[in-house]
Design an enzyme around this catalytic site. Structure first.
Site, PDB file in Angstrom:
ATOM      1  N   GLU A 107       5.672   2.891  31.952  1.00 33.65           N
ATOM      2  CA  GLU A 107       4.640   3.875  31.614  1.00 33.65           C
ATOM      3  C   GLU A 107       3.334   3.190  31.209  1.00 33.65           C
ATOM      4  O   GLU A 107       2.243   3.632  31.595  1.00 33.65           O
ATOM      5  CB  GLU A 107       5.130   4.778  30.476  1.00 33.65           C
ATOM      6  CG  GLU A 107       6.297   5.674  30.843  1.00 33.65           C
ATOM      7  CD  GLU A 107       5.984   6.630  31.981  1.00 33.65           C
ATOM      8  OE1 GLU A 107       4.807   7.055  32.101  1.00 33.65           O
ATOM      9  OE2 GLU A 107       6.895   6.941  32.762  1.00 33.65           O
ATOM     10  N   HIS A 147       1.168   2.081  34.043  1.00 34.08           N
ATOM     11  CA  HIS A 147       0.233   3.074  34.592  1.00 34.08           C
ATOM     12  C   HIS A 147      -1.122   2.969  33.898  1.00 34.08           C
ATOM     13  O   HIS A 147      -2.180   3.080  34.540  1.00 34.08           O
ATOM     14  CB  HIS A 147       0.796   4.488  34.421  1.00 34.08           C
ATOM     15  CG  HIS A 147       1.913   4.820  35.357  1.00 34.08           C
ATOM     16  ND1 HIS A 147       1.790   4.730  36.717  1.00 34.08           N
ATOM     17  CD2 HIS A 147       3.182   5.264  35.122  1.00 34.08           C
ATOM     18  CE1 HIS A 147       2.932   5.095  37.298  1.00 34.08           C
ATOM     19  NE2 HIS A 147       3.793   5.412  36.347  1.00 34.08           N
TER      20      HIS A 147
END
Length: 427
Positions: free
Chosen positions: A288, A291
């Site tokens: 995550e 990103h």
């Protein structure tokens, strides 16, 4: 894809090491049920929309809105007031017609496959709360947007786009702090090894982490998730308790004297541990945070706003075409809200499908890049096992028709992601 669900009844050889036959069969039946539900609910939606158009439902509702606002002392000159009444009635109609489908999905399909954790009372309380909160946001924002379009002159589309940009940024900023807590309980992640490891990893990549929360997603569903939010130097990470093996309420035995059910949730005894170990949670967060580090979030915002500006520009070009309004039953008036609905919902529909496909392709590319970033952090082995666990916990079916996958999957198929991680895992 349905044929794949029906005919792939045995674990393929390449999946033999990562999925047992029992889980494979459970995921196959779950996805087959979801596919059947999606077909019938989608068919109903198409029939309903077509009948509304053929029977003049939109002009009828507009006329009814005018009558209601007129009784309240607002004549035809108060177009924005009539537009808000129309919007309220339209969203209420949509909520009521969608309610049986939502009930069936939650209490039949999700219940049958062990994901639903809600009681009927909790479901209705949640639905009413969502409707009220949506109206509290939707109606004021729409009224201001219509006002800006009315007074904006020749360049109203620029002002309208800037307004929607500001609104979207504000909503992203306040959602997790003020809106999401209305529906779920957010608690700070307790001090301990996991929190220290998350903070260390965030610091190693200069992620400006300020808080880590655990959200009690288990009171609604046993599906798991994780995300981060916030702008500039105020980033927060949110972990669903169902993602964390040590915190998931679904892994805990009911306390002595409890019957396992209260006013809001049902506690269901599981035969297996759900969620990921700390090392696997860190690997998921590494993905995550990838990103963020690779700029995917900013790129998505830029693409979204470029598309929004283009749509408002084309809206400005088309709004003067009386034929568009006449085609939908508006011969004497051209309300701005109706113009927005006709152009954004119907005229742009083919364009939106193409755009959605392009964004899906881009999303899969971003997912591979985020996996590679987690690999660079030394998390390949843990992310490999975490992806298998999450696929098992969420009953994801790892076999896909390639066309269906290409069009619908925003994340690459499990086997492709595992293969990309495999070399580093072995090293």
């Amino acid at each position: 894809q349905r044929r794949v669900y029906r005919t792939t009844t045995h674990v393929p050889q390449e999946l033999g090491q990562i999925m047992d036959s029992e889980t494979f069969e459970k995921s196959r039946l779950y996805q087959l049920d979801k596919s059947t539900f999606s077909f019938w609910s989608g068919l109903y939606s198409e029939v309903e929309s077509t009948m509304i158009l053929l029977c003049g439902g939109i002009p009828f509702l507009w006329k009814l809105s005018g009558q209601i606002s007129g009784r309240a002392g607002f004549g035809p000159e108060y177009e924005i007031v009539q537009s808000l009444v129309f919007l309220l009635l339209a969203t209420l109609f949509s909520a009521l017609t969608g309610l049986p489908w939502s009930l069936y999905n939650t209490f039949v399909i999700e219940e049958k496959h062990g994901f639903n954790q809600q009681t009927l009372g909790f479901f209705f309380k949640d639905a009413i709360k969502k409707f009220v909160v949506t109206q509290c946001i939707l109606l004021p924002v729409t009224s201001l947007l219509l006002y800006i379009i009315k007074i904006g002159g020749d360049y109203f589309f620029i002002y309208a786009w800037l307004f929607t940009l500001v609104v979207s940024l504000v909503l992203v900023t306040i959602y997790a702090d003020y809106i999401a807590p209305l529906f779920d309980k957010f608690i700070p992640l307790p001090e301990g090894e996991l929190k220290q490891q998350i903070e260390t990893m965030a610091k190693s990549i200069d992620f400006p982490l300020t808080k880590v929360y655990v959200v009690e997603g288990s009171k609604r569903s046993s599906h798991s998730n994780a995300y981060f939010y916030g702008f500039f130097k105020n980033k927060r990470i949110v972990l669903f308790d169902t993602l964390l093996e040590d915190y998931s309420a679904l892994n805990k035995e009911p306390a002595e004297g409890e019957d396992g059910e209260n006013e809001e949730t049902k506690s269901k005894t599981k035969n297996k541990k759900q969620g990921c170990k700390n090392e696997e949670v860190l690997a998921v967060l590494g993905h995550e945070l990838g990103h963020w580090k690779l700029g995917h979030t900013v790129k998505n915002i830029i693409i979204s706003q470029m598309n929004s500006f283009l749509c408002f520009f084309l809206f400005a070009v088309l709004i003067g075409q009386k034929e568009l309004f006449a085609a939908f039953g508006f011969y004497d008036t051209q309300p701005t809200l109706i113009g927005l609905m006709i152009i954004f919902q119907f005229i742009f529909s083919p364009y939106n499908e193409v755009l959605s496909f392009c964004l899906t392709v881009l999303s899969r590319r971003f997912e591979f890049q985020a996996d590679a970033f987690a690999k660079e952090l030394g998390k390949a082995k843990d992310l490999y096992s975490a992806l298998i666990k999450l696929n098992k916990d969420n009953l994801g079916f790892p076999v896909s028709d390639w066309i269906f996958s290409m069009w619908h999957y925003s994340h690459p198929p499990l086997l492709e992601r595992l293969q990309a991680l495999k070399d580093a895992k072995q090293e």
